[in-house]
Structure formats: structure tokens, C-alpha cells
Design a protein around this motif. Structure first.
Motif, PDB file in Angstrom:
ATOM      1  N   GLY A 106       0.822  -1.211   0.000  1.00 21.39           N
ATOM      2  CA  GLY A 106       0.000   0.000   0.000  1.00 21.39           C
ATOM      3  C   GLY A 106       0.856   1.260   0.000  1.00 21.39           C
ATOM      4  N   GLY A 107       1.915   1.243   0.783  1.00 22.91           N
ATOM      5  CA  GLY A 107       2.812   2.380   0.845  1.00 22.91           C
ATOM      6  C   GLY A 107       3.497   2.633  -0.483  1.00 22.91           C
ATOM      7  N   VAL A 108       3.885   1.546  -1.144  1.00 22.76           N
ATOM      8  CA  VAL A 108       4.519   1.672  -2.456  1.00 22.76           C
ATOM      9  C   VAL A 108       3.550   2.327  -3.441  1.00 22.76           C
ATOM     10  CG1 VAL A 108       5.429   0.398  -4.422  1.00 22.76           C
ATOM     11  CG2 VAL A 108       6.063  -0.275  -2.107  1.00 22.76           C
ATOM     12  N   ALA A 109       2.289   1.895  -3.416  1.00 27.54           N
ATOM     13  CA  ALA A 109       1.288   2.485  -4.313  1.00 27.54           C
ATOM     14  C   ALA A 109       1.130   3.978  -4.014  1.00 27.54           C
ATOM     15  CB  ALA A 109      -0.051   1.759  -4.155  1.00 27.54           C
ATOM     16  N   ALA A 110       1.103   4.336  -2.735  1.00 31.93           N
ATOM     17  CA  ALA A 110       0.939   5.739  -2.349  1.00 31.93           C
ATOM     18  C   ALA A 110       2.122   6.574  -2.824  1.00 31.93           C
ATOM     19  CB  ALA A 110       0.799   5.838  -0.827  1.00 31.93           C
ATOM     20  N   LEU A 111       3.328   6.061  -2.578  1.00 29.64           N
ATOM     21  CA  LEU A 111       4.517   6.838  -2.947  1.00 29.64           C
ATOM     22  C   LEU A 111       4.639   6.977  -4.463  1.00 29.64           C
ATOM     23  CD1 LEU A 111       6.990   8.301  -1.794  1.00 29.64           C
ATOM     24  CD2 LEU A 111       8.272   6.168  -2.036  1.00 29.64           C
ATOM     25  N   SER A 112       4.392   5.869  -5.181  1.00 29.30           N
ATOM     26  CA  SER A 112       4.439   5.926  -6.651  1.00 29.30           C
ATOM     27  C   SER A 112       3.445   6.960  -7.173  1.00 29.30           C
ATOM     28  CB  SER A 112       4.091   4.568  -7.263  1.00 29.30           C
ATOM     29  OG  SER A 112       5.047   3.622  -6.928  1.00 29.30           O
ATOM     30  N   SER A 113       2.224   6.935  -6.640  1.00 32.36           N
ATOM     31  CA  SER A 113       1.187   7.860  -7.092  1.00 32.36           C
ATOM     32  C   SER A 113       1.612   9.300  -6.851  1.00 32.36           C
ATOM     33  CB  SER A 113      -0.126   7.628  -6.338  1.00 32.36           C
ATOM     34  OG  SER A 113      -0.465   6.282  -6.378  1.00 32.36           O
ATOM     35  N   ALA A 114       2.090   9.546  -5.631  1.00 24.41           N
ATOM     36  CA  ALA A 114       2.431  10.913  -5.265  1.00 24.41           C
ATOM     37  C   ALA A 114       3.538  11.465  -6.159  1.00 24.41           C
ATOM     38  CB  ALA A 114       2.860  10.954  -3.793  1.00 24.41           C
ATOM     39  N   ILE A 115       4.629  10.701  -6.271  1.00 23.47           N
ATOM     40  CA  ILE A 115       5.755  11.187  -7.074  1.00 23.47           C
ATOM     41  C   ILE A 115       5.359  11.300  -8.540  1.00 23.47           C
ATOM     42  CG2 ILE A 115       8.070  10.621  -7.889  1.00 23.47           C
ATOM     43  CD1 ILE A 115       8.690   9.575  -5.110  1.00 23.47           C
ATOM     44  N   GLY A 116       4.625  10.276  -9.042  1.00 24.26           N
ATOM     45  CA  GLY A 116       4.181  10.318 -10.438  1.00 24.26           C
ATOM     46  C   GLY A 116       3.344  11.557 -10.719  1.00 24.26           C
ATOM     47  N   ALA A 117       2.399  11.864  -9.838  1.00 29.02           N
ATOM     48  CA  ALA A 117       1.494  12.994 -10.055  1.00 29.02           C
ATOM     49  C   ALA A 117       2.240  14.321 -10.010  1.00 29.02           C
ATOM     50  CB  ALA A 117       0.389  12.980  -8.989  1.00 29.02           C
ATOM     51  N   ILE A 118       3.156  14.444  -9.059  1.00 25.19           N
ATOM     52  CA  ILE A 118       3.955  15.680  -8.958  1.00 25.19           C
ATOM     53  C   ILE A 118       4.756  15.889 -10.241  1.00 25.19           C
ATOM     54  CG2 ILE A 118       5.904  16.763  -7.757  1.00 25.19           C
ATOM     55  CD1 ILE A 118       3.746  16.835  -5.832  1.00 25.19           C
ATOM     56  N   LEU A 119       5.405  14.819 -10.681  1.00 22.82           N
ATOM     57  CA  LEU A 119       6.226  14.926 -11.892  1.00 22.82           C
ATOM     58  C   LEU A 119       5.364  15.306 -13.097  1.00 22.82           C
ATOM     59  CD1 LEU A 119       8.711  11.910 -11.607  1.00 22.82           C
ATOM     60  CD2 LEU A 119       9.163  14.326 -11.135  1.00 22.82           C
ATOM     61  N   MET A 120       4.190  14.709 -13.217  1.00 21.49           N
ATOM     62  CA  MET A 120       3.325  14.948 -14.379  1.00 21.49           C
ATOM     63  C   MET A 120       2.788  16.374 -14.381  1.00 21.49           C
ATOM     64  SD  MET A 120       0.980  11.555 -14.668  1.00 21.49           S
ATOM     65  CE  MET A 120       1.695   9.968 -14.357  1.00 21.49           C
ATOM     66  N   THR A 121       2.418  16.871 -13.172  1.00 20.89           N
ATOM     67  CA  THR A 121       1.699  18.148 -13.146  1.00 20.89           C
ATOM     68  C   THR A 121       2.595  19.353 -12.901  1.00 20.89           C
ATOM     69  OG1 THR A 121       1.252  17.804 -10.806  1.00 20.89           O
ATOM     70  CG2 THR A 121      -0.459  17.130 -12.358  1.00 20.89           C
ATOM     71  N   GLN A 122       3.710  19.157 -12.203  1.00 22.90           N
ATOM     72  CA  GLN A 122       4.468  20.345 -11.815  1.00 22.90           C
ATOM     73  C   GLN A 122       5.847  20.435 -12.438  1.00 22.90           C
ATOM     74  OE1 GLN A 122       4.325  20.396  -7.515  1.00 22.90           O
ATOM     75  NE2 GLN A 122       2.091  20.202  -7.532  1.00 22.90           N
ATOM     76  N   HIS A 123       6.297  19.400 -13.090  1.00 24.90           N
ATOM     77  CA  HIS A 123       7.677  19.451 -13.582  1.00 24.90           C
ATOM     78  C   HIS A 123       7.797  19.200 -15.079  1.00 24.90           C
ATOM     79  CE1 HIS A 123       9.483  19.855  -9.587  1.00 24.90           C
ATOM     80  NE2 HIS A 123       8.487  19.091  -9.187  1.00 24.90           N
ATOM     81  N   ASN A 124       6.650  19.117 -15.735  1.00 27.73           N
ATOM     82  CA  ASN A 124       6.698  18.981 -17.187  1.00 27.73           C
ATOM     83  C   ASN A 124       7.515  17.796 -17.688  1.00 27.73           C
ATOM     84  OD1 ASN A 124       5.013  20.766 -18.383  1.00 27.73           O
ATOM     85  ND2 ASN A 124       6.456  22.495 -18.235  1.00 27.73           N
ATOM     86  N   VAL A 125       7.572  16.754 -16.900  1.00 36.88           N
ATOM     87  CA  VAL A 125       8.305  15.560 -17.327  1.00 36.88           C
ATOM     88  C   VAL A 125       7.419  14.788 -18.315  1.00 36.88           C
ATOM     89  CG1 VAL A 125       9.432  13.459 -16.541  1.00 36.88           C
ATOM     90  CG2 VAL A 125       9.409  15.480 -15.080  1.00 36.88           C
ATOM     91  N   PRO A 126       8.000  14.317 -19.415  1.00 37.54           N
ATOM     92  CA  PRO A 126       7.187  13.546 -20.368  1.00 37.54           C
ATOM     93  C   PRO A 126       6.437  12.432 -19.657  1.00 37.54           C
ATOM     94  CG  PRO A 126       9.439  13.804 -21.166  1.00 37.54           C
ATOM     95  CD  PRO A 126       9.395  14.418 -19.817  1.00 37.54           C
TER      96      PRO A 126
END
Lengths: 499, 323
Positions: free
Chosen positions: B76-96
Motif C-alpha cells: 500500500g505504501g509503495v502504491a501511495a509513494l508511486s502515485s504521489a511522485i508520479g502525479a507531482i512529476l506529471m503536473t508540476q515538472h513537465n516531465v514527459p
């Protein structure tokens, strides 16, 4: 003084049979207030006799008398209540608890409030320890004590129940020589306190120097009971193995070892307390026996060769090059196979099928990029089951549901499938039904004929002399002698092993 | 001479046991009857399947781990961390986008690697080790999200959780593919055979020359990656990342595996059973929802069914032992 001659225990012509075979046949055994050793070969009936004494087995015939009165033990608890105590060969203590907790488990001192009175409990515990002049703090954790001292604490525990009879089953097999001396001293002390001691050991020298009387068993029968002072070692060995049998001609089935190429050389193997500069070599296609009584170090040799015991000094050469196995996997990669004497714990994977058990170490060879070639796997399993005549011939069954003999074949088959060069078998016939023993040995001979070099580690002297080309005897961690079974008797090897 | 009793000879238990299939059908019929057939409409079946995907993916990894006598509480923690980092990267850092996906998967692999190395090499108890990494990953996720929900994931991210392929949701396809992979891995690959051996008798497996250490690390890495894949589907379905993602998933994944016949004692069970186990749990949830039963009692009912399933399993095992 007369009281010393009182007969504490009398086994009056006691018999016990298992499946029609007498494990004990009309054995008449008297125990006085003395140190009385029981010696005999594996299967001579020592453990059956002891189990009857401690109430773990019921005799089929005969009578147990305590202080002249007939008694019947229905359970080990009964025997305990009659003041018969035993210290087992394997320590059964709580390593994580203190000595007081180990000794006083069911009889702590309590305060009025119901709390344990530790001060008083420790004091009582110390008194028990002092009975055999043990000077250890009762608060010490059991696990922090060296093995020898743990053994002595077990003595103190057994004595704390004020037994009339104390049975010691190979108490010295794990001890160093100085530790053994201390233990003998304690045993004598125990005897001087009026306890009758039964001492079971393979080490004849200690048996002679320690005992007042010695009883020799062979094939479930009593050979004799004599005063130790009247006996020498040769007489005891003769009693244990019987009159040296006339050597049967073995030329008919003796095998010619194919070549004199040394495949494996061991030079001065040393493991602290266990092995002392053991050297030997193994030729290609040879069946080499390593034999000795328990504690001789034979098992340790196998563990060193297979990378299980890494804490050794000395040198190993495999096909002339340095061989230093760090773990079993490296040993397997170098072409070695090992069958442990603990089949259930370290051999079979009980819930897996026979086929999967056989193919387990060969999976790399029959798979590509990890994908197992099912056809190759099935064919290999079938042909191996055919070769070793494993029954029933169904590779789908869980191996744990087969007989001991067939399980053992399955474990050996794992290495046949792997096509190892060197196969190490520790007690390959242990837990195998009598009928299957010969089958295991003929399988081993067949493997050797195909060029596999085999090391059999066993304390079954007679069996090992039947099957091996060469036998090395270990005693107390050192090589005591080497024999060619074609021209020698197993009885001589046994004499060296117990010297 | 006494004739020795013939022991009943038994087959091995590496394929799906009949028990879980029976439970599955009982629950299926029961729920259908109680909901007046609502539960077996096509739309609801698809719904149940979609809801099963995240726990199902985690249960695949969990099955491998439990076969080796381990446990992975960190899913569960892995899913949470993956989601959080993925979302930040997608929305705030313009990463492909595809790079973000890759990072999410790598996070799962890395946490799995830490778990696996700690357990296989340092010999940490799996329960304690993965409980610690659960706290670490969950805590990091909370810190990164700072209590907020992150919206605005790119349109394309909807592919995992909201799009269909051949009128079946992509997430269901994904579960199907990974489940098939798991089944094949256990049944037809060297790795699977070795895993059952490790769970069945660790000492014997080690003495057979199996690389126990390497295999053990691999299963925790697989478990971590499965959780990250689950995170892809969750974030895609709700098109955001929030702190509640993954909460309590570890227990549902473990329950799925155990209901599906994977023995906590190791060496038994398989992926197919675990997936059916997941379906059982999700069907119960779904049925209770359809019946309009208070969500507050639903947890207790679910717990009760898990209890029953395991009791049945234990009794069955004891009977087999007694035979």
C-alpha cells in the motif's frame, strides 16, 4: 557397605519386538548403586532398553523390578515418579531463559502475594548446582554458557529431583577432552551421593575407566555383564561385534576401480573441536567410506566438502585445482552433490512432487531463459525413475507420501539427474526400511560403475564394509586408520573407532 | 512380519485448490440472490472486475512472497509513494508522461529491492522489515502531497483506468496479462520450481544449490513493481493522487492470497487462486453496496468471510493430515 550392593533396578528377562524382530530378547539386567555402562553397536538394543527403563516403551515380556518390587510404567511420568531420571544426548533446555528459570520451572518459590520470590528461587537453584559443585551464577542465561556447562546444569536439574537412577546417554559426544574429564568427575560425585548411574557411550576407554560394571549388548541380547576392572578393550570389542567371523570371499563382487586419478584431495582439514588434520583422497569411480562413532567428525567432513561448514582450515583440491566452496551452490556448480543424514529437514521438499524433487538441481540445464523444457524434463525424470526403480512410478505424487527408502532414492536421484562427479552421502540408509537398504547400496555401486566418485559417511560399519572400496576410520576428529574391505574385517575398524 | 500400512499417496498442492472455487460460486450465487440479480448484470460484472484489478495485482506479488514463507506489508505504501511522485512529476515538472510512468515503476522496484536485500541478505524478518518500509513510503507520500490532492494529470493518463480495449477495460487486460505471467512463471519456469522448493523446505533448497538469496530478492522486487502498476490504475481511474491511496491494501492482498489457497506456511498455492480470492473479496464489497448496507458494518462482514474461508482451509488441511 552392604547397602551398596542392593539391587536398585532389575530388568528380569525383558523382551521387546518390533514387527516380529526382537530389539531386545530376554535381557536380564541388574543395576546397583554403581556406574554401570551399557555398550553395543547401533541397533544392539541400548536405546530400547533405556526406553523401557524410562517408561517410553512397554516390554512385551519380562518384568521390571524396583528395589525388589515389580512395577509397571505406563508413561515416562510414571518412571519419573519412581525416581528414574535421564539426561538426553540432545540438550532440551531453554536457551533464552536463566539457569534458575530452567531448573525451577515448575517449582519457583512464591511470596505470599503470589509473586515469584526470585531471591529464594535463585538460592534454591544455587543449592541444586552446588550438589555437583557447580559454581555458576543462577541468573546467567542458559544460552550464554558453553555446551559443557549446559550439560552439567542438565545433570544438576536431573539430580534436583532426587533420583535413585540417573541415565546418561552419550553425554560426552559434544565435549572437548578437558570438558569430558570434568564431566567424569561429576558422574563419580553423583554416584558417591548414592545414585545409581547408567552410562551409555561409544568411547570404550572412558567406559572402562569410569564404570564399575559394564554390560555388552549385541543384536538385542545380553552378551555379558562384568566388572570393569576385569575387562580390557579387546574383550569388550569382541563382545560387541561377536567372535571375528570367518572372512567370506569377496572377490566375486569386488569392483575394480576404473582409474587411479585423484578427483578430490583433502589436506589437513581442521574444524575447531570437530576435526583434527584429516587428510584423504578420493579416486575417480571409487566408493570411499568414512566411518566412526558419533562425535568422530565424519559428518563434519561432508559439510566441509559441500560448503556447509566454512569455518575450517586446510586445503581441498578438486581435479588438482584449489577448491574453496563458500556455499552449497558453489559446490554444486563444481560438480558435487550431497545427501544429508536428515532427510526430512534437509533432503526432500515434502510438498513437491517426486519429479520436481528429482529435477530440482538440474533445472538450469533443461531450461532456456528460465523456461523449462517440459518434454526434456519429463523424459529425464522418467528415465531416472526407471534406473533407480523408484516406486510407485508416478512422478506427480508428493514425495513426502512415499516410504523412507523411496524418498531417499528420490534425493539421490536429484544428483544423478545433475550428473555430479562427486556424490557425498551422509548416513544414506538412516530411516530406510531394511528391505530397501540393499537397493540403496546397489544403486550406489551402479553409480560408481558409471564413473561417479562416492563418499559414504556412515556409522554402520558392517554395511559400509560391504559396499565400499576403501574405508577410512575417524576417531575423535582424527584419522585412526584405513581399510580395504576385501582384505579386512569391519570389526577391526570398529575397534579403532572406539579406541 | 506386520505388513506396513500403505500410506495414502497424495498429489502436490501447487495448482488452484477446489476450495476457493467453491467459495467463489457460493458468494456469486448468494450475492446475486440477495441483490435480486443486480450483481450479475454485465455492467456490474465489469465493475467488479475493474475494482479487483488493483488488489489483484498486489495479490500476484503477495502470492510469490508468501510461497517463500514471507510477507510484504509495504504494498500500500509503495502504491501511495508511486502515485504521489508520479502525479507531482506529471503536473508540476513537465516531465514527459511515459518517463513519469517509468519513474513510478522504478520506485516500486527500488522499494522491493530494499525489502528483498534486507530480508535475504541481512536476514531481517519480513514482517518487521516491510512494516518499516510501509511506514517510510506512506510517510514520504504524505509529506510530498502535504495533505493535498493533486489534480490535472495529463489526458493520456486516463488510458489505464478509464479506457476499453475490445470492450473490456484496459485495467482488466493488465490484470489478466500479469496474472497469466505469474501463472506461467510459477508453473513453467525454473524460478517457479525453485520458489516452491524454497517455501517447501528452505534448508533442502539451499543444499540443492538453489540461489535462495537472489530468488528472494527478485520476489520482493516483483511485489514492489506490481504495487506500482496498481498505482498506475488507481491514479488513472480517479485522475489524481491523494493520501488515501493504498491504505489497507496490504491486508486485502494477503487475504486474497490466503482465501485463494496460498498457505502462510509456504510452498503451496498459486496466482490463479489468489486472483479468485480477490474476486471473492470484491464481490462481497460490491454486493453489500448494491444491497445498500451501511459501509460501517461492511468491514466486519468482510472480516467474517475471510475468517470463515481460512477456518475452512485449516479444517480441510487437518483432515488431510489425519488421513
Amino acid at each position: 557397605m552392604e547397602k551398596d550392593n542392593e539391587i536398585v533396578v532389575h530388568l528380569d528377562h525383558v523382551s521387546k519386538q518390533f514387527g516380529g524382530i526382537y530389539a531386545l530378547s530376554e535381557v536380564d539386567f541388574e543395576l546397583r548403586k554403581e556406574i554401570h555402562s551399557i555398550v553395543g553397536h547401533n541397533g544392539a538394543g541400548k536405546s530400547t532398553l533405556v526406553k523401557i527403563l524410562i517408561g517410553a516403551l512397554k516390554p512385551d515380556g519380562g518384568q521390571i523390578c524396583l528395589h525388589g518390587k515389580p512395577v509397571t510404567f505406563f508413561s515416562p511420568r510414571d518412571a519419573q515418579n519412581h525416581k528414574i531420571a535421564m539426561v538426553w544426548q540432545e540438550l532440551a533446555n531453554f536457551q533464552n531463559l536463566t539457569i534458575t528459570e530452567n531448573l525451577m520451572m515448575h517449582r519457583f518459590a512464591y511470596k505470599k502475594s503470589g509473586r515469584i520470590d526470585w531471591k529464594e528461587s535463585h538460592k534454591r537453584c544455587r543449592q541444586y548446582l552446588e550438589r555437583i559443585s557447580l559454581d555458576i551464577e543462577p541468573q546467567t542465561l542458559m544460552g550464554d554458557l558453553p555446551l559443557a556447562q549446559q550439560q552439567l546444569v542438565e545433570f544438576a536439574k536431573a539430580l534436583s529431583y532426587d533420583p535413585d537412577v540417573l541415565i546418561l546417554d552419550e553425554p560426552t559426544s559434544a565435549l572437548s577432552f578437558t570438558e569430558q574429564e570434568i564431566l567424569y568427575e561429576k558422574v563419580r560425585l553423583i554416584k558417591s551421593q548414592g545414585v545409581a548411574v547408567i552410562f551409555i557411550s561409544h568411547k570404550l576407554e572412558e567406559v572402562i575407566s569410569l564404570s564399575d560394571r559394564i554390560t555388552v549388548l549385541r543384536d538385542g541380547k545380553k552378551v555379558f555383564t562384568k566388572n570393569a576392572s576385569e575387562l580390557n578393550k579387546e574383550q569388550i570389542v569382541e563382545g560387541i561385534v561377536g567372535k571375528a567371523a570367518v572372512k567370506e570371499s569377496k572377490s566375486a563382487d569386488s569392483r575394480a576401480v576404473q582409474s587411479k586419478d585423484k578427483i578430490l584431495q583433502a589436506e589437513e582439514l581442521y574444524v575447531d573441536r570437530r576435526l583434527n588434520k584429516v587428510s584423504f583422497d578420493l579416486q575417480k569411480g571409487e566408493i570411499l567410506g568414512l566411518t566412526g562413532v558419533s562425535g568422530s567428525g565424519i559428518t563434519e567432513v561432508g559439510q566441509v566438502l559441500f560448503g556447509i561448514e566454512r569455518d575450517y582450515t586446510g586445503r581441498l583440491l578438486l581435479n588438482g585445482t584449489l577448491y574453496e566452496p563458500g556455499n552449497p551452490r558453489e559446490a554444486v556448480d563444481k560438480g558435487l552433490g550431497y545427501v544429508s543424514k536428515n532427510r526430512k529437514e534437509e533432503g526432500i521438499i515434502p510438498g513437491m512432487s517426486v519429479g520436481d524433487n528429482i529435477i530440482l538441481s538440474t533445472l538450469k540445464k533443461i531450461s532456456r531463459a528460465g523456461w523449462i523444457n517440459r518434454r526434456q524434463s519429463r523424459e529425464r525424470i522418467e528415465s531416472i525413475m526407471e534406473t533407480i526403480d523408484l516406486k510407485p512410478r508416478n512422478p506427480e505424487l508428493a514425495i513426502g507420501s512415499l516410504s523412507g527408502g523411496n524418498q531417499q532414492k528420490g534425493v539421490i536421484a536429484r544428483w544423478i539427474s545433475k550428473r555430479v562427479d562427486v556424490l557425498i552421502l551422509d548416513e544414506p540408509t538412516r530411516g530406510v526400511d531394511v528391505g530397501a537398504i540393499q537397493k540403496i547400496y546397489s544403486l550406489i555401486k551402479k553409480l560408481a560403475d558409471e564413473g561417479i566418485s562416492v563418499i559414504i559417511i556412515s556409522s554402520e560399519f558392517e554395511e559400509i564394509f560391504d559396499v565400499c572400496d576403501r574405508v577410512i576410520v575417524l576417531n575423535k576428529g582424527s584419522v585412526a586408520g584405513e581399510f580395504e574391505p576385501v582384505s579386512s574385517n569391519w570389526e577391526d575398524a570398529f575397534a579403532l573407532a572406539v579406541k | 512380519m506386520k505388513i506396513p500400512l500403505m500410506k495414502e499417496r497424495k498429489k502436490t498442492k501447487q495448482s488452484t485448490s477446489g476450495g476457493v472455487i467453491i467459495i467463489f460460486f457460493i458468494i456469486l450465487v448468494l450475492v446475486a440472490v440477495l441483490t435480486g440479480g443486480k450483481s450479475i448484470r454485465w455492467s456490474n460484472i465489469v465493475n467488479v472486475l475493474m475494482q479487483s484489478t488493483t488488489i489483484g495485482l498486489m495479490a500476484i506479488g503477495m502470492t510469490l512472497v508468501i510461497i517463500d514463507r514471507g510477507i510484504d506489508l509495504s504494498v500500500g505504501g509503495v502504491a501511495a509513494l508511486s502515485s504521489a511522485i508520479g502525479a507531482i512529476l506529471m503536473t508540476q515538472h513537465n516531465v514527459p508522461w511515459f518517463l513519469c510512468i517509468l519513474v513510478m515503476l522504478v520506485i516500486g522496484a527500488l522499494v522491493g529491492l530494499v525489502n528483498g536485500m534486507s530480508i535475504a541478505i541481512l536476514k531481517m524478518p519480513a514482517f518487521i522489515c516491510t512494516m518499516a518500509t510501509l511506514k517510510i513510503t506512506q510517510g514520504l507520500a504524505h509529506y510530498i502531497l502535504n495533505g493535498k490532492t493533486i489534480f490535472g494529470l495529463p489526458e493520456i493518463h486516463a488510458v489505464f483506468g478509464q479506457k476499453n480495449f475490445l470492450s473490456i477495460p484496459v485495467s482488466v487486460w493488465m490484470l489478466g496479462v500479469f496474472a497469466a505471467g505469474g501463472i506461467l512463471l510459477l508453473k513453467f519456469f525454473k524460478f517457479g520450481r525453485e520458489l516452491y522448493a524454497m517455501g517447501g523446505n528452505p534448508k533442502a533448497a539451499w543444499l540443492s544449490g538453489i540461489n535462495v538469496r537472489k530468488n528472494r530478492i527478485i520476489i520482493y522486487v516483483i511485489s514492489g513493481v506490481m504495487s506500482s502498476v496498481a498505482a498506475l490504475i488507481i491514479t488513472s481511474r480517479i485522475m489524481c493522487a491523494q493520501v488515501s491511496i493504498g491504505e489497507g491494501n496490504e491486508l486485502d492482498a494477503i487475504a486474497s492470497a490466503v482465501i485463494g489457497g496460498v498457505s502462510m506456511a509456504g510452498g503451496e498455492g498459486g496466482v490463479a487462486g489468489a486472483i479468485i480470492g480477490t474476486l471473492v473479496i470484491v464481490m462481497i464489497n460490491n454486493g453489500l453496496n448494491l444491497m445498500g448496507i451501511s459501509p460501517y458494518i461492511q468491514t466486519a462482514i468482510k472480516g467474517f468471510v475471510i475468517f470463515l474461508a481460512i477456518a475452512m482451509d485449516v479444517i480441510r488441511r487437518r483432515k488431510e493430515l489425519a488421513d
